[in-house]
Design an enzyme around this catalytic site. Structure first.
Site, PDB file in Angstrom:
ATOM      1  N   SER A  11       0.814  -1.225   0.000  1.00 37.95           N
ATOM      2  CA  SER A  11       0.000   0.000   0.000  1.00 37.95           C
ATOM      3  C   SER A  11       0.842   1.267   0.000  1.00 37.95           C
ATOM      4  O   SER A  11       0.409   2.304  -0.527  1.00 37.95           O
ATOM      5  CB  SER A  11      -0.943   0.013   1.214  1.00 37.95           C
ATOM      6  OG  SER A  11      -0.210  -0.089   2.424  1.00 37.95           O
ATOM      7  N   ASP A 190      -0.600   7.469  10.160  1.00 37.11           N
ATOM      8  CA  ASP A 190      -1.381   6.522  10.958  1.00 37.11           C
ATOM      9  C   ASP A 190      -0.480   5.495  11.634  1.00 37.11           C
ATOM     10  O   ASP A 190      -0.911   4.410  11.981  1.00 37.11           O
ATOM     11  CB  ASP A 190      -2.422   5.814  10.085  1.00 37.11           C
ATOM     12  CG  ASP A 190      -1.794   5.051   8.917  1.00 37.11           C
ATOM     13  OD1 ASP A 190      -0.551   5.064   8.804  1.00 37.11           O
ATOM     14  OD2 ASP A 190      -2.540   4.447   8.129  1.00 37.11           O
ATOM     15  N   HIS A 193       1.530   4.451   7.265  1.00 35.42           N
ATOM     16  CA  HIS A 193       1.525   5.076   5.941  1.00 35.42           C
ATOM     17  C   HIS A 193       2.065   6.506   6.012  1.00 35.42           C
ATOM     18  O   HIS A 193       2.089   7.131   7.074  1.00 35.42           O
ATOM     19  CB  HIS A 193       0.113   5.055   5.353  1.00 35.42           C
ATOM     20  CG  HIS A 193      -0.384   3.667   5.092  1.00 35.42           C
ATOM     21  ND1 HIS A 193      -1.193   3.006   5.984  1.00 35.42           N
ATOM     22  CD2 HIS A 193      -0.149   2.824   4.059  1.00 35.42           C
ATOM     23  CE1 HIS A 193      -1.459   1.799   5.501  1.00 35.42           C
ATOM     24  NE2 HIS A 193      -0.834   1.659   4.337  1.00 35.42           N
TER      25      HIS A 193
END
Length: 241
Positions: A11, A190, A193
């Site tokens: 991600s 977070d 990320h």
């Protein structure tokens, strides 16, 4: 006409083409000299990446045949492999030794496809455990962070060991980010990320490493004449060469 730079990862790579992302910044940086191609898969670990590698990077004869090999591929996995096996994201966990072997197998596959391509391994970033508790991805009944910075460091070392073993360049994000006070909030939104500043940090590290490997604006020619090179008296003449 232009060489390609592939970004292969989880991600943190998938999100890299967002506004201010490190991938979109790379695309802008190389806008007249190379095409930056995104191959990011949110939630994936190296075990899954190894399983799908032929679909992500089909053999050259199946993907256009005459395409030149890419200039570079970044391999940026580990954040999910490092999920703790006994916590809420345990299904993503890959043991450290297997993680290293998976990286070696991914590199070997890419090297077989494109022997001349520069392959750069990027370690997982550090983890802010307090922030992870505030931003769980799945139900977390234990109330414990599913990732820890200590575990991320173990995987970072395995990534560096894999790079050394196969003779490939690497970027130690886990160590480099933690050299700056307040990295937890400055670089991570977070606990995992990247923030805008975190994306800028990764972008600068990747550009620096690429340059060290001979891939830079100075070494990659523009694919067509720049406006400064156009003959103002006979513009079309400028395209004959």
């Amino acid at each position: 006409m232009r060489p390609k730079i592939y970004l292969f990862g989880d991600s943190i790579t998938e999100e890299s083409f967002s506004d201010g992302g490190w991938g979109s910044s790379l695309a802008n940086h190389f806008s007249r000299t190379a095409d930056v191609v995104l191959r990011g898969y949110s939630g994936y670990n190296t075990r899954w990446a190894l399983k799908v590698k032929e679909k992500v990077f089909p053999p050259p004869q199946q993907s256009g045949g005459g395409d030149a090999p890419p200039a570079a591929v970044t391999v940026f996995f580990g954040a999910n492999d490092a999920s703790l096996p006994d916590r809420c994201s345990g299904f993503q966990h890959v043991p450290p030794d297997e993680y290293k072997q998976n990286l070696l197998s991914i590199v070997a596959f890419l090297k077989k496809q494109w022997p001349s391509t520069c392959i750069i391994l990027i370690t997982p970033p550090p983890i802010d455990e307090a922030a992870r508790l505030l931003h769980p991805y799945v139900d977390n009944p234990s109330g414990l962070p599913e990732r820890t910075n200590e575990a991320a460091g173990i995987y970072a070392k395995q990534c560096l060991a894999a790079a050394a073993e196969c003779g490939r360049p690497s970027i130690n994000l886990w160590e480099k980010m933690q050299q700056f006070p307040g990295w937890e909030k400055a670089y991570l939104r977070d606990g995992l990320h990247l923030t805008c500043n975190g994306n800028k940090f990764v972008f600068e590290e990747v550009v620096k490493r690429l340059k060290e490997e001979g891939i830079s604006l100075e070494n990659l020619p523009a694919d067509l004449p720049l406006i400064s090179e156009i003959d103002t008296d006979n513009p079309l003449k400028s395209f004959d060469n």
